[in-house]
Design a protein around this motif. Structure first.
Motif, PDB file in Angstrom:
ATOM      1  N   SER A 103       0.836  -1.206   0.000  1.00  0.00           N
ATOM      2  CA  SER A 103       0.000   0.000   0.000  1.00  0.00           C
ATOM      3  C   SER A 103       0.871   1.257   0.000  1.00  0.00           C
ATOM      4  N   ILE A 104       1.987   1.220   0.729  1.00  0.00           N
ATOM      5  CA  ILE A 104       2.902   2.364   0.738  1.00  0.00           C
ATOM      6  C   ILE A 104       3.488   2.579  -0.652  1.00  0.00           C
ATOM      7  N   ARG A 105       3.870   1.476  -1.307  1.00  0.00           N
ATOM      8  CA  ARG A 105       4.441   1.589  -2.666  1.00  0.00           C
ATOM      9  C   ARG A 105       3.440   2.186  -3.638  1.00  0.00           C
ATOM     10  N   THR A 106       2.181   1.729  -3.577  1.00  0.00           N
ATOM     11  CA  THR A 106       1.177   2.263  -4.507  1.00  0.00           C
ATOM     12  C   THR A 106       0.917   3.738  -4.235  1.00  0.00           C
ATOM     13  N   LYS A 107       0.897   4.126  -2.947  1.00  0.00           N
ATOM     14  CA  LYS A 107       0.692   5.540  -2.619  1.00  0.00           C
ATOM     15  C   LYS A 107       1.834   6.394  -3.152  1.00  0.00           C
ATOM     16  N   ARG A 108       3.060   5.895  -2.992  1.00  0.00           N
ATOM     17  CA  ARG A 108       4.217   6.649  -3.488  1.00  0.00           C
ATOM     18  C   ARG A 108       4.183   6.782  -5.002  1.00  0.00           C
ATOM     19  N   ALA A 109       3.819   5.685  -5.675  1.00  0.00           N
ATOM     20  CA  ALA A 109       3.759   5.730  -7.137  1.00  0.00           C
ATOM     21  C   ALA A 109       2.692   6.717  -7.603  1.00  0.00           C
ATOM     22  N   ALA A 110       1.534   6.722  -6.937  1.00  0.00           N
ATOM     23  CA  ALA A 110       0.470   7.659  -7.307  1.00  0.00           C
ATOM     24  C   ALA A 110       0.911   9.096  -7.053  1.00  0.00           C
ATOM     25  N   LYS A 111       1.610   9.319  -5.954  1.00  0.00           N
ATOM     26  CA  LYS A 111       2.089  10.663  -5.633  1.00  0.00           C
ATOM     27  C   LYS A 111       3.100  11.134  -6.675  1.00  0.00           C
ATOM     28  N   GLU A 112       4.024  10.251  -7.080  1.00  0.00           N
ATOM     29  CA  GLU A 112       5.004  10.616  -8.112  1.00  0.00           C
ATOM     30  C   GLU A 112       4.312  10.949  -9.428  1.00  0.00           C
ATOM     31  N   GLU A 113       3.303  10.176  -9.782  1.00  0.00           N
ATOM     32  CA  GLU A 113       2.579  10.425 -11.031  1.00  0.00           C
ATOM     33  C   GLU A 113       1.846  11.760 -10.970  1.00  0.00           C
ATOM     34  N   ARG A 114       1.216  12.051  -9.827  1.00  0.00           N
ATOM     35  CA  ARG A 114       0.538  13.353  -9.677  1.00  0.00           C
ATOM     36  C   ARG A 114       1.524  14.503  -9.824  1.00  0.00           C
ATOM     37  N   GLU A 115       2.679  14.355  -9.171  1.00  0.00           N
ATOM     38  CA  GLU A 115       3.690  15.421  -9.257  1.00  0.00           C
ATOM     39  C   GLU A 115       4.183  15.588 -10.691  1.00  0.00           C
ATOM     40  N   ARG A 116       4.328  14.469 -11.395  1.00  0.00           N
ATOM     41  CA  ARG A 116       4.786  14.544 -12.786  1.00  0.00           C
ATOM     42  C   ARG A 116       3.765  15.269 -13.653  1.00  0.00           C
ATOM     43  N   TYR A 117       2.500  14.952 -13.451  1.00  0.00           N
ATOM     44  CA  TYR A 117       1.446  15.631 -14.228  1.00  0.00           C
ATOM     45  C   TYR A 117       1.376  17.117 -13.873  1.00  0.00           C
ATOM     46  N   GLN A 118       1.597  17.449 -12.599  1.00  0.00           N
ATOM     47  CA  GLN A 118       1.588  18.868 -12.215  1.00  0.00           C
ATOM     48  C   GLN A 118       2.713  19.626 -12.905  1.00  0.00           C
ATOM     49  N   LYS A 119       3.895  18.999 -12.994  1.00  0.00           N
ATOM     50  CA  LYS A 119       5.008  19.641 -13.692  1.00  0.00           C
ATOM     51  C   LYS A 119       4.679  19.825 -15.166  1.00  0.00           C
ATOM     52  N   MET A 120       4.020  18.788 -15.745  1.00  0.00           N
ATOM     53  CA  MET A 120       3.641  18.897 -17.157  1.00  0.00           C
ATOM     54  C   MET A 120       2.617  20.007 -17.352  1.00  0.00           C
ATOM     55  N   GLU A 121       1.668  20.176 -16.416  1.00  0.00           N
ATOM     56  CA  GLU A 121       0.650  21.224 -16.529  1.00  0.00           C
ATOM     57  C   GLU A 121       1.270  22.612 -16.473  1.00  0.00           C
ATOM     58  N   ARG A 144      -5.179  14.738 -22.256  1.00  0.00           N
ATOM     59  CA  ARG A 144      -5.126  13.819 -23.393  1.00  0.00           C
ATOM     60  C   ARG A 144      -3.970  12.809 -23.206  1.00  0.00           C
ATOM     61  N   LEU A 145      -2.818  13.310 -22.756  1.00  0.00           N
ATOM     62  CA  LEU A 145      -1.679  12.426 -22.518  1.00  0.00           C
ATOM     63  C   LEU A 145      -1.980  11.421 -21.400  1.00  0.00           C
ATOM     64  N   LYS A 146      -2.682  11.871 -20.366  1.00  0.00           N
ATOM     65  CA  LYS A 146      -3.057  10.969 -19.269  1.00  0.00           C
ATOM     66  C   LYS A 146      -3.901   9.810 -19.799  1.00  0.00           C
ATOM     67  N   ARG A 147      -4.912  10.167 -20.614  1.00  0.00           N
ATOM     68  CA  ARG A 147      -5.791   9.130 -21.158  1.00  0.00           C
ATOM     69  C   ARG A 147      -5.007   8.151 -22.022  1.00  0.00           C
ATOM     70  N   ARG A 148      -4.093   8.677 -22.818  1.00  0.00           N
ATOM     71  CA  ARG A 148      -3.293   7.819 -23.692  1.00  0.00           C
ATOM     72  C   ARG A 148      -2.399   6.885 -22.870  1.00  0.00           C
ATOM     73  N   GLU A 149      -1.800   7.429 -21.813  1.00  0.00           N
ATOM     74  CA  GLU A 149      -0.939   6.597 -20.960  1.00  0.00           C
ATOM     75  C   GLU A 149      -1.741   5.497 -20.267  1.00  0.00           C
ATOM     76  N   LYS A 150      -2.944   5.830 -19.848  1.00  0.00           N
ATOM     77  CA  LYS A 150      -3.791   4.820 -19.211  1.00  0.00           C
ATOM     78  C   LYS A 150      -4.125   3.712 -20.197  1.00  0.00           C
ATOM     79  N   ARG A 151      -4.395   4.079 -21.456  1.00  0.00           N
ATOM     80  CA  ARG A 151      -4.687   3.064 -22.469  1.00  0.00           C
ATOM     81  C   ARG A 151      -3.483   2.153 -22.679  1.00  0.00           C
ATOM     82  N   ASN A 152      -2.302   2.751 -22.715  1.00  0.00           N
ATOM     83  CA  ASN A 152      -1.087   1.954 -22.890  1.00  0.00           C
ATOM     84  C   ASN A 152      -0.867   1.012 -21.707  1.00  0.00           C
ATOM     85  N   LYS A 153      -1.140   1.492 -20.492  1.00  0.00           N
ATOM     86  CA  LYS A 153      -1.005   0.638 -19.316  1.00  0.00           C
ATOM     87  C   LYS A 153      -1.956  -0.545 -19.386  1.00  0.00           C
ATOM     88  N   MET A 154      -3.178  -0.295 -19.844  1.00  0.00           N
ATOM     89  CA  MET A 154      -4.177  -1.373 -19.952  1.00  0.00           C
ATOM     90  C   MET A 154      -3.728  -2.416 -20.974  1.00  0.00           C
TER      91      MET A 154
END
Length: 119
Positions: free
Chosen positions: A78-96, A106-116
């Protein structure tokens, strides 16, 4: 009647056997007995019952340890998933900060599709 007197005296004499002085002169030591290595052994049934009891306790201990380890691994995951989500949020904030908001979405949606597709 004399036979009755002898039977009564004999057990009393056996109980109060008086030993003389020890040959080596160490009267304060307890006198030694014969060495019998098998005297304290258990029967087969006793040994098997002890083994089964020991196996049961070991199984219970293993179960408790496994449960504890599972709880620990769950917390770590659970700690690992929280850290990964936090890093992803920070990355998207930098991109914004650098890009337009709609493009980031649009990039978020595309990345989610690739993950799936990958998983």
């Amino acid at each position: 009647m004399s036979a009755d007197v002898q039977t009564q005296v004999a057990p009393a004499a056996q109980a109060a056997v008086v030993k003389g002085m020890r040959v080596n002169g160490k009267q304060w030591h307890a006198s030694k007995t014969a060495f019998r290595p098998r005297s304290g052994q258990d029967t087969y049934a006793q040994r098997t019952s002890k083994r089964t009891a020991l196996a049961a306790t070991k199984a219970k201990e293993k179960e408790l340890k496994d449960e504890k380890e599972a709880n620990r691994q769950r917390r770590i995951e659970s700690i690992r998933t929280k850290r990964a989500a936090k890093e992803e949020r920070e990355r998207y904030q930098k991109m914004e900060e650098k890009m337009h908001k709609k493009r980031v979405e649009r990039l978020k949606r595309r990345e989610k599709r690739n993950k799936m597709i990958k998983s």
